[in-house]
Design an enzyme around this catalytic site. Structure first.
Site, PDB file in Angstrom:
ATOM      1  N   ASP A 150       0.824  -1.208   0.000  1.00 17.66           N
ATOM      2  CA  ASP A 150       0.000   0.000   0.000  1.00 17.66           C
ATOM      3  C   ASP A 150       0.864   1.266   0.000  1.00 17.66           C
ATOM      4  O   ASP A 150       1.990   1.258   0.491  1.00 17.66           O
ATOM      5  CB  ASP A 150      -0.923  -0.020   1.228  1.00 17.66           C
ATOM      6  CG  ASP A 150      -2.056   0.982   1.104  1.00 17.66           C
ATOM      7  OD1 ASP A 150      -2.331   1.457  -0.012  1.00 17.66           O
ATOM      8  OD2 ASP A 150      -2.669   1.309   2.138  1.00 17.66           O
TER       9      ASP A 150
ATOM     10  N   ARG B 130       0.682   9.323  -9.847  1.00 14.26           N
ATOM     11  CA  ARG B 130       0.533   8.081  -9.093  1.00 14.26           C
ATOM     12  C   ARG B 130       1.185   6.900  -9.812  1.00 14.26           C
ATOM     13  O   ARG B 130       1.680   5.970  -9.184  1.00 14.26           O
ATOM     14  CB  ARG B 130      -0.964   7.780  -8.873  1.00 14.26           C
ATOM     15  CG  ARG B 130      -1.671   8.794  -7.986  1.00 14.26           C
ATOM     16  CD  ARG B 130      -3.184   8.539  -7.969  1.00 14.26           C
ATOM     17  NE  ARG B 130      -3.504   7.199  -7.522  1.00 14.26           N
ATOM     18  CZ  ARG B 130      -3.586   6.827  -6.234  1.00 14.26           C
ATOM     19  NH1 ARG B 130      -3.370   7.711  -5.275  1.00 14.26           N
ATOM     20  NH2 ARG B 130      -3.889   5.593  -5.923  1.00 14.26           N
TER      21      ARG B 130
ATOM     22  N   HIS C  98       3.386   3.345  -8.656  1.00 10.79           N
ATOM     23  CA  HIS C  98       3.155   1.932  -8.993  1.00 10.79           C
ATOM     24  C   HIS C  98       4.397   1.323  -9.639  1.00 10.79           C
ATOM     25  O   HIS C  98       4.800   0.212  -9.327  1.00 10.79           O
ATOM     26  CB  HIS C  98       1.957   1.796  -9.933  1.00 10.79           C
ATOM     27  CG  HIS C  98       0.653   2.219  -9.307  1.00 10.79           C
ATOM     28  ND1 HIS C  98       0.292   1.828  -8.036  1.00 10.79           N
ATOM     29  CD2 HIS C  98      -0.367   2.997  -9.768  1.00 10.79           C
ATOM     30  CE1 HIS C  98      -0.902   2.350  -7.745  1.00 10.79           C
ATOM     31  NE2 HIS C  98      -1.308   3.067  -8.772  1.00 10.79           N
TER      32      HIS C  98
ATOM     33  N   LEU D 127      11.447 -20.302  -3.695  1.00  9.89           N
ATOM     34  CA  LEU D 127      10.390 -19.506  -3.063  1.00  9.89           C
ATOM     35  C   LEU D 127       9.148 -19.577  -3.935  1.00  9.89           C
ATOM     36  O   LEU D 127       9.249 -19.425  -5.155  1.00  9.89           O
ATOM     37  CB  LEU D 127      10.877 -18.048  -2.964  1.00  9.89           C
ATOM     38  CG  LEU D 127       9.851 -16.970  -2.645  1.00  9.89           C
ATOM     39  CD1 LEU D 127       9.439 -17.044  -1.179  1.00  9.89           C
ATOM     40  CD2 LEU D 127      10.424 -15.574  -2.937  1.00  9.89           C
TER      41      LEU D 127
ATOM     42  N   GLU E 213       0.903 -13.067  12.656  1.00 13.20           N
ATOM     43  CA  GLU E 213       1.408 -11.858  13.314  1.00 13.20           C
ATOM     44  C   GLU E 213       1.260 -10.687  12.340  1.00 13.20           C
ATOM     45  O   GLU E 213       1.616 -10.804  11.167  1.00 13.20           O
ATOM     46  CB  GLU E 213       2.897 -12.021  13.673  1.00 13.20           C
ATOM     47  CG  GLU E 213       3.188 -13.157  14.625  1.00 13.20           C
ATOM     48  CD  GLU E 213       2.641 -12.919  16.034  1.00 13.20           C
ATOM     49  OE1 GLU E 213       2.431 -11.748  16.405  1.00 13.20           O
ATOM     50  OE2 GLU E 213       2.432 -13.913  16.748  1.00 13.20           O
TER      51      GLU E 213
HETATM   52  C1  FPP Z   1      -1.607   0.250  -3.489  1.00 13.26           C
HETATM   53  O1  FPP Z   1      -1.188   1.601  -3.509  1.00 13.26           O
HETATM   54  C2  FPP Z   1      -1.028  -0.463  -4.632  1.00 13.26           C
HETATM   55  C3  FPP Z   1      -1.717  -0.952  -5.681  1.00 13.26           C
HETATM   56  C4  FPP Z   1      -3.181  -0.837  -5.815  1.00 13.26           C
HETATM   57  C5  FPP Z   1      -1.010  -1.615  -6.799  1.00 13.26           C
HETATM   58  C6  FPP Z   1       0.109  -2.526  -6.394  1.00 13.26           C
HETATM   59  C7  FPP Z   1       0.784  -2.982  -7.602  1.00 13.26           C
HETATM   60  C8  FPP Z   1       2.122  -2.942  -7.807  1.00 13.26           C
HETATM   61  C9  FPP Z   1       3.093  -2.487  -6.795  1.00 13.26           C
HETATM   62  C10 FPP Z   1       2.655  -3.423  -9.100  1.00 13.26           C
HETATM   63  C11 FPP Z   1       2.451  -4.894  -9.143  1.00 13.26           C
HETATM   64  C12 FPP Z   1       3.213  -5.600 -10.173  1.00 13.26           C
HETATM   65  C13 FPP Z   1       3.043  -6.940 -10.475  1.00 13.26           C
HETATM   66  C14 FPP Z   1       4.002  -7.603 -11.387  1.00 13.26           C
HETATM   67  C15 FPP Z   1       1.959  -7.785  -9.920  1.00 13.26           C
HETATM   68  P1  FPP Z   1      -2.297   2.732  -3.640  1.00 13.26           P
HETATM   69  O2  FPP Z   1      -2.429   3.106  -5.070  1.00 13.26           O
HETATM   70  O3  FPP Z   1      -3.537   2.247  -2.978  1.00 13.26           O
HETATM   71  O4  FPP Z   1      -1.626   3.866  -2.828  1.00 13.26           O
HETATM   72  P2  FPP Z   1      -2.409   4.990  -1.988  1.00 13.26           P
HETATM   73  O5  FPP Z   1      -3.120   4.288  -0.888  1.00 13.26           O
HETATM   74  O6  FPP Z   1      -1.297   5.847  -1.503  1.00 13.26           O
HETATM   75  O7  FPP Z   1      -3.330   5.669  -2.958  1.00 13.26           O
END
Ligand code: FPP
Length: 246
Positions: free
Chosen positions: A26, A39, A43, A137, A213
């Site tokens: 997050d 944003r 990501h 893993l 945990e």
């Molecule tokens: C939450 O941050 C994150 C996500 C919704 C996306 C997570 C995805 C990645 C890190 C890329 C994944 C890559 C692969 C290969 C699966 P948010 O956008 O909710 O952040 P915020 O709460 O600050 O708005």
């Protein structure tokens, strides 16, 4: 002080390494916004942290890593952000799967594939097939995943079998539900890590987290480095897990 302590080497390795680590990645958006960046940059940087985390888990002998990449609720984001994320998943799989394969990582995808782009689904299935025989893993990527819907699907399966006379309600045990979840055959997570400051589970692995945990940190996912992961392991080492016993 015992003579052994005098010779004990200082080591950065935490005493107890969790066998199964689950992470709610997050804070990508807020990390970027704090820096005046779109944003999407958050990501994209998040993918770099996934790479680091997988490498560190292989190095420290973690056996299962479950990463929440996209929830069933994330479809409610603006279409442009959803599209960006879906394209990023494609790109990241294309770039990263060969590296993971070299590290003997076994990839699995948990969640419902039905709403996803067929090209992405194809890539997910190819990646699972390619890495199926690996044994360092296991990484479960949760994409279009929701814990309640996972449990509901299991319950429907059980209900059908009861109706067909194949199962007796009186004889049902927890195992009957657990083996109908995406995580069948895997141990439950020992440690859940949630960066980004929120203290909730957000419909992630709600059955499997019963005795896990829970570690929360204010750092955002794009800044969650190996150092932060080791701090979480260190904290985990100090927990005393009783599983309801005294
Ligand atoms: C939450 O941050 C994150 C996500 C919704 C996306 C997570 C995805 C990645 C890190 C890329 C994944 C890559 C692969 C290969 C699966 P948010 O956008 O909710 O952040 P915020 O709460 O600050 O708005």
């Amino acid at each position: 002080m015992g003579v052994m302590n005098l010779f004990k080497k200082k080591s950065n390795t935490p005493q107890a390494i969790p066998k199964h680590v689950a992470i709610i990645m997050d804070g990508n958006g807020r990390w970027a916004e704090c820096r005046g960046l779109p944003r999407s940059v958050g990501h994209r940087t998040g993918v770099d942290r996934i790479r680091d985390t997988i490498e560190a888990c292989v190095e420290y002998g973690v056996k299962y890593l479950t990463l929440y990449a996209f929830s069933t609720e994330n479809w409610n984001r603006p279409a442009a952000e959803v599209d960006y994320l879906m394209n990023l998943f494609m790109e990241a799989l294309q770039n990263e799967v060969p590296k993971m394969h070299k590290q003997q990582v076994k990839l699995r995808f948990i969640g419902l594939k039905d709403k996803l782009d067929p090209d992405l689904v194809e890539l997910m299935e190819e990646s699972e097939k390619l890495t199926a025989g690996n044994n360092s893993l296991t990484v479960n990527f949760a994409i279009n995943y929701g814990g309640r819907s996972e449990i509901m699907a299991a319950v429907k399966g059980i209900a059908r079998q009861v109706r067909e006379g194949e199962l007796e309600p009186e004889h049902l045990g927890e195992e009957d539900l657990a083996k109908r979840l995406f995580t069948l055959g895997q141990p439950d997570p020992d440690l859940l890590i949630r960066p980004g400051g929120e203290k909730r589970i957000s419909n992630f692995l709600i059955w499997q987290l019963a005795y896990t945990e829970l570690y929360f940190t204010d750092n955002y996912w794009p800044e969650f480095s190996k150092k932060h992961l080791l701090a979480a392991f260190e904290w985990y080492s100090k927990r005393e897990r009783r599983f309801g016993r005294v």
